[in-house]
Design an enzyme around this catalytic site. Structure first.
Site, PDB file in Angstrom:
ATOM      1  N   LYS A 215      32.585  37.276  39.560  1.00 59.67           N
ATOM      2  CA  LYS A 215      33.251  38.602  39.932  1.00 59.67           C
ATOM      3  C   LYS A 215      32.386  39.728  39.843  1.00 59.67           C
ATOM      4  O   LYS A 215      31.742  39.942  38.685  1.00 59.67           O
ATOM      5  CB  LYS A 215      34.461  38.756  38.808  1.00 59.67           C
ATOM      6  CG  LYS A 215      35.213  39.939  39.350  1.00 59.67           C
ATOM      7  CD  LYS A 215      36.394  39.973  38.058  1.00 59.67           C
ATOM      8  CE  LYS A 215      37.457  41.307  38.585  1.00 59.67           C
ATOM      9  NZ  LYS A 215      38.579  41.080  37.602  1.00 59.67           N
ATOM     10  N   ASP A 303      48.717  43.429  34.379  1.00 55.74           N
ATOM     11  CA  ASP A 303      48.671  43.042  35.928  1.00 55.74           C
ATOM     12  C   ASP A 303      48.826  41.511  36.040  1.00 55.74           C
ATOM     13  O   ASP A 303      48.366  40.774  36.693  1.00 55.74           O
ATOM     14  CB  ASP A 303      47.011  43.075  36.333  1.00 55.74           C
ATOM     15  CG  ASP A 303      46.980  43.558  37.873  1.00 55.74           C
ATOM     16  OD1 ASP A 303      48.047  43.718  38.429  1.00 55.74           O
ATOM     17  OD2 ASP A 303      45.887  43.325  38.277  1.00 55.74           O
TER      18      ASP A 303
END
Length: 405
Positions: A215, A303
């Protein structure tokens, strides 16, 4: 008895089991004008009854007669006895609104999740002054169909009324380009995802030969603290169902995470992969247990959505992306379109019930994708409870675990 009085008097009852014999009719008295037509109408979707399209035509015709009120009442009564197809519920709710019964219409649509029904539910929420709920509902429509008629206009209007800035998101496609440095520990294979904060690549650790999810933050100089927070939070929560962190480099803005060979749950929902999505309890209970670990630590994930639930090779879920996790009671950060609870949109501080809402939205997405009668009967009520009124929503993931076991 008025429509709303009737509906309010029965709204607290538990819906009948879908495994029990379904009520067949709510017959009109033989002397009632148009009684035969009404009796036929309420048998919609039953053996020997009219099809949905025929029932809609029949209901439209009855609405032009003096028997309209009785037809609406009997159809509303039937909706309390057994599930009705959403087009019928939508037509019934529209009739109730036309007759000055918006609260009854909202009650009829409380479990409806089609885009037209969500838009009407948003309109009803706006009518009663509940703009956060209206915004939450319309964002669910935009997530599914960005060009749905009237959705973007409503979204703009609701956000403006709530005082949110209306700014288009920056297009980050192409914003992050990873160049290989001489001492870089990974070989990049392909990009697998891209969001507002970062891009994710499939990569191989050259020393160990293992695949990782790399990431890479778009703006590491700005987001260094968020990157470090994401890594530390995942490490602190380490355990079954929580994504593993292998390495992190805040200076260059990347972290190496566990590689999920089956991708994210989002892709399986989009492809309607019933083989992986069913049975639901195979992944829903482990996901709830992972989320319970987050809540036990006094955190809110913030989230919870299909894109952040990875799928391991054995089909088990892995909760990822802890970049916006916050302590209970801290201010809530911005969230993802379609997965923020009305209470969070209204400015409530971080609360585990917001994660429960996201969990319910995942269930809703799966049920909508697979349209399996047994799965809907088993999990539809839980999805509705998780996305419904805050006071009736499970208080934390522990309540989810209890309901799923």
């Amino acid at each position: 008895m008025g429509f709303w009085s009737f509906l309010r008097g029965t709204s607290s009852r538990e819906p009948p089991s879908h495994d029990a014999p379904r009520a067949t009719t709510s017959p009109a008295a033989p002397s009632t004008p148009h009684g035969d037509e009404i009796d036929r109408l309420v048998r919609v979707d039953l053996e020997g009854g009219p099809s949905v399209s025929d029932a809609l035509s029949l209901f439209a015709a009855l609405r032009k007669t003096p028997a309209e009120a009785h037809a609406v009442l009997e159809l509303a009564r039937t909706a309390r006895l057994r599930p009705l197809p959403e087009p019928i519920l939508l037509a019934l709710a529209t009739a109730l609104i036309d007759r000055g019964e918006p609260d009854a219409a909202a009650s009829i649509l409380r479990t409806a999740t089609s885009s037209p029904a969500l838009v009407l539910r948003a309109d009803l929420a706006e009518m009663r002054g509940d703009l956060p709920s209206a915004l939450s509902l319309i964002e669910r429509v935009l997530l599914r169909d960005f060009d749905h008629y009237g959705a973007r206009e409503r979204h703009h209007r609701y956000r403006s009324a709530l005082g949110y800035e209306i700014e288009p998101k920056n297009d980050v496609r192409g914003a992050t380009v990873v160049t290989r440095e001489p001492d870089a520990p990974f070989d990049l294979l392909r990009e697998v995802g891209r969001g507002g904060a970062a891009a994710v690549y499939e990569a191989v650790d050259r020393e160990l030969g293992r695949h990782v999810a790399l990431k890479v933050y778009h703006r590491p100089e700005r987001d260094r603290a968020q990157l470090a927070h994401e890594a530390k939070t995942a490490v602190m929560l380490a355990g079954r169902g929580i994504v593993r962190v292998f390495d992190v480099d805040p200076d260059h803005g990347w972290l190496a995470l566990e590689w999920a060979a089956m991708g994210a749950l989002r892709e399986h929902i989009r492809s309607r992969n019933a083989g992986l999505l069913l049975p639901i309890d195979r992944w829903a209970l482990p996901l709830a247990l992972a989320l319970a670990r987050v809540h036990d630590a006094g955190l809110v994930h913030h989230d919870v959505k299909p894109a952040n639930v990875l799928v391991a090779r054995d089909g088990s879920p892995i909760l990822s992306d802890f970049g916006t996790a916050a302590r209970v009671g801290q201010p809530s950060p911005p969230g993802s379109l379609g997965y923020m609870s009305p209470e969070r949109l209204a400015g409530r501080a971080s609360d585990p019930r917001d994660d429960v809402y996201g969990f319910g939205r995942i269930l809703e997405d799966v049920l909508h994708a697979i349209d399996d009668t047994h799965a809907i009967a088993q999990f539809g009520a839980l999805a509705t409870a998780c996305t419904g009124p805050d006071e009736a929503r499970p208080a934390s993931a522990h309540d989810l675990v209890t309901r799923l076991r």
